[in-house]
Design an enzyme around this catalytic site. Structure first.
Site, mmCIF file in Angstrom:
data_model
loop_
_atom_site.group_PDB
_atom_site.id
_atom_site.type_symbol
_atom_site.label_atom_id
_atom_site.label_comp_id
_atom_site.label_asym_id
_atom_site.label_seq_id
_atom_site.Cartn_x
_atom_site.Cartn_y
_atom_site.Cartn_z
ATOM 1 N N HIS A 44 -6.486 9.413 2.927
ATOM 2 C CA HIS A 44 -6.827 8.653 1.717
ATOM 3 C C HIS A 44 -8.315 8.782 1.427
ATOM 4 O O HIS A 44 -9.092 7.835 1.526
ATOM 5 C CB HIS A 44 -6.427 7.194 1.826
ATOM 6 C CG HIS A 44 -6.254 6.582 0.461
ATOM 7 N ND1 HIS A 44 -5.065 6.042 0.032
ATOM 8 C CD2 HIS A 44 -7.116 6.463 -0.573
ATOM 9 C CE1 HIS A 44 -5.214 5.602 -1.213
ATOM 10 N NE2 HIS A 44 -6.448 5.855 -1.600
ATOM 11 N N ARG A 58 -8.679 0.624 10.046
ATOM 12 C CA ARG A 58 -9.062 1.883 9.409
ATOM 13 C C ARG A 58 -10.481 1.748 8.854
ATOM 14 O O ARG A 58 -10.749 0.858 8.046
ATOM 15 C CB ARG A 58 -8.077 2.248 8.295
ATOM 16 C CG ARG A 58 -6.673 2.547 8.796
ATOM 17 C CD ARG A 58 -5.700 2.746 7.652
ATOM 18 N NE ARG A 58 -5.520 1.519 6.883
ATOM 19 C CZ ARG A 58 -4.785 1.428 5.782
ATOM 20 N NH1 ARG A 58 -4.176 2.523 5.315
ATOM 21 N NH2 ARG A 58 -4.669 0.277 5.144
ATOM 22 N N GLU A 91 0.804 10.770 -1.196
ATOM 23 C CA GLU A 91 0.067 9.749 -1.936
ATOM 24 C C GLU A 91 -1.415 10.114 -2.016
ATOM 25 O O GLU A 91 -1.841 11.164 -1.540
ATOM 26 C CB GLU A 91 0.234 8.368 -1.281
ATOM 27 C CG GLU A 91 -0.352 8.254 0.119
ATOM 28 C CD GLU A 91 -0.092 6.895 0.753
ATOM 29 O OE1 GLU A 91 0.674 6.090 0.184
ATOM 30 O OE2 GLU A 91 -0.661 6.636 1.832
ATOM 31 N N ASP A 110 -8.785 3.264 2.480
ATOM 32 C CA ASP A 110 -8.708 3.885 1.153
ATOM 33 C C ASP A 110 -10.073 3.952 0.458
ATOM 34 O O ASP A 110 -10.237 3.483 -0.672
ATOM 35 C CB ASP A 110 -7.714 3.117 0.268
ATOM 36 C CG ASP A 110 -6.394 2.853 0.937
ATOM 37 O OD1 ASP A 110 -5.986 3.660 1.791
ATOM 38 O OD2 ASP A 110 -5.754 1.825 0.622
#
Length: 365
Positions: free
Chosen positions: A291, A321, A226, A52
């Site tokens: 994201h 990630r 999202e 993120d």
């Protein structure tokens, strides 16, 4: 006798010559010290882990954040390609107990009305069911210094519903919060918008802008829209979001667009793309790319996307990630063209190394 005198004077002359040579050494001109070549390329990932990722730029610096799980960390750098050497500052740590003590996700830094604000997600002990949006505030000029004050929960008046991934949209002189939330008694994640009366308060009702509906948005459980992010280019406002669950390799980016002068609270202002705009690249070790955030080069003539992706299949929502970045361009209809996730280890030109046309992001500079 003559031979002796000749040898004597020869010896004396040689000694004098050596003496002069010792007291007056020959000076060899020295050139400038060697310089270290300036790197003109970089390779992804920027960090070994960083789900993120978010970037905010102001006054010649980039401020970077990502999900850590238990605190909020801010990095400051003059060059995004050198993020790995940026100093990290922990500006907030989750308390041992309470409604924001667990699952600290997706912090975003914004400079609004002369102060710095961080919007982040956190919840009580348990597996994520109580996730809400929370705020931090700092009046110092440099957000890596000074005191950060916790400003509490940011919620729609009269509602207390699951909410994550808050970001800011500014349009037509108004300011709005975009986020991913749920309806009562549902785990599906949708995108919502609500007007802000101040950087720390919402006013009026929320409006749902998008819900998972196309096949590429329905992978995994629960169904997910999202991580909304906003761009402006030409006459268009672009809302980029992540779809499908992060546990799948098919986590990807989708897009809504609206006229740059439209009322963003009106659902009719927005048009949703039926196809994803950024998807996995297995050959390049990019699974579940999404994201994301956006920034420009320091010269203002290049547009960059930063996003996370897994290097191998089946790695899901964990710390494998890693944050990656690459330049993007614009189509004739004022929508972004992100291309394909660039493979890991491929050399890319650093920001500012080529010319382009500047675009304008909503984040104030």
């Amino acid at each position: 006798m003559l031979l002796f005198r000749s040898s004597f004077w020869t010896t004396l002359l040689l000694a004098g010559t050596l003496g002069c040579s010792k007291s007056s050494p020959t000076v060899v001109p020295q050139g400038p010290p060697p310089t270290t070549p300036v790197a003109t390329t970089f390779t992804n990932p920027l960090l070994a882990a960083g789900p993120d990722p978010w970037v905010y730029q102001k006054d010649g610096f980039y401020y970077y954040m990502h999900t850590t799980g238990n605190n909020v960390v801010l990095r400051k750098t003059a060059k995004m390609s050198e993020l790995g050497s940026a100093v990290s500052t922990t500006i907030w740590a989750a308390p041992a107990t309470g409604p924001n003590s667990q699952n600290v996700w997706a912090p975003e830094l914004h400079f609004l009305d002369g102060k710095w604000y961080v919007y982040f997600t956190a919840g009580p002990p348990g597996c994520c069911g109580g996730q809400r949006l929370w705020m931090l505030e700092n009046a110092n000029a440099d957000p890596t210094t000074g005191a950060w004050t916790e400003r509490g929960q940011l919620a729609v008046p009269g509602q207390d519903l699951w909410a994550i991934d808050g970001t800011i949209l500014e349009q037509n002189g108004g300011r709005y919060l975009l986020w991913s939330g749920q309806e009562p008694n549902s785990e599906q994640q949708n995108l919502y918008i609500c007007r802000m009366s101040s950087p720390t308060a919402l006013t009026g009702a929320r409006v749902q802008l998008s819900a998972p509906q196309y096949g590429w948005e329905l992978n995994g459980f629960p169904k997910v829209n999202e991580a909304p992010q906003v761009l402006r280019h030409g006459s268009k406002t672009v809302l980029v979001y992540s779809a499908s669950h992060c546990s799948t390799d098919d986590y990807a980016l989708g897009m809504l667009t609206a006229p740059a002068t439209a009322d963003p609270m009106m659902l009719a202002s927005w048009t949703k793309s039926p196809t994803p705009i950024f998807v996995k690249n297995p050959a390049g070790q990019a699974y579940g790319p999404g994201h994301n955030g956006f920034f420009t080069s320091r010269t203002g003539n290049e547009d960059w996307i930063i996003y996370h992706a897994n290097p191998r299949t089946g790695q899901g929502c964990g710390d494998s990630r890693s944050p990656r970045m690459q330049k993007f361009t614009w189509r004739a209809d004022d929508t972004p063209d992100f291309g394909t996730p660039v493979p890991l280890g491929v050399s890319l030109p650093r920001a500012g190394s080529s010319a382009g046309n500047p675009s304008y992001f909503f984040s104030p500079r």
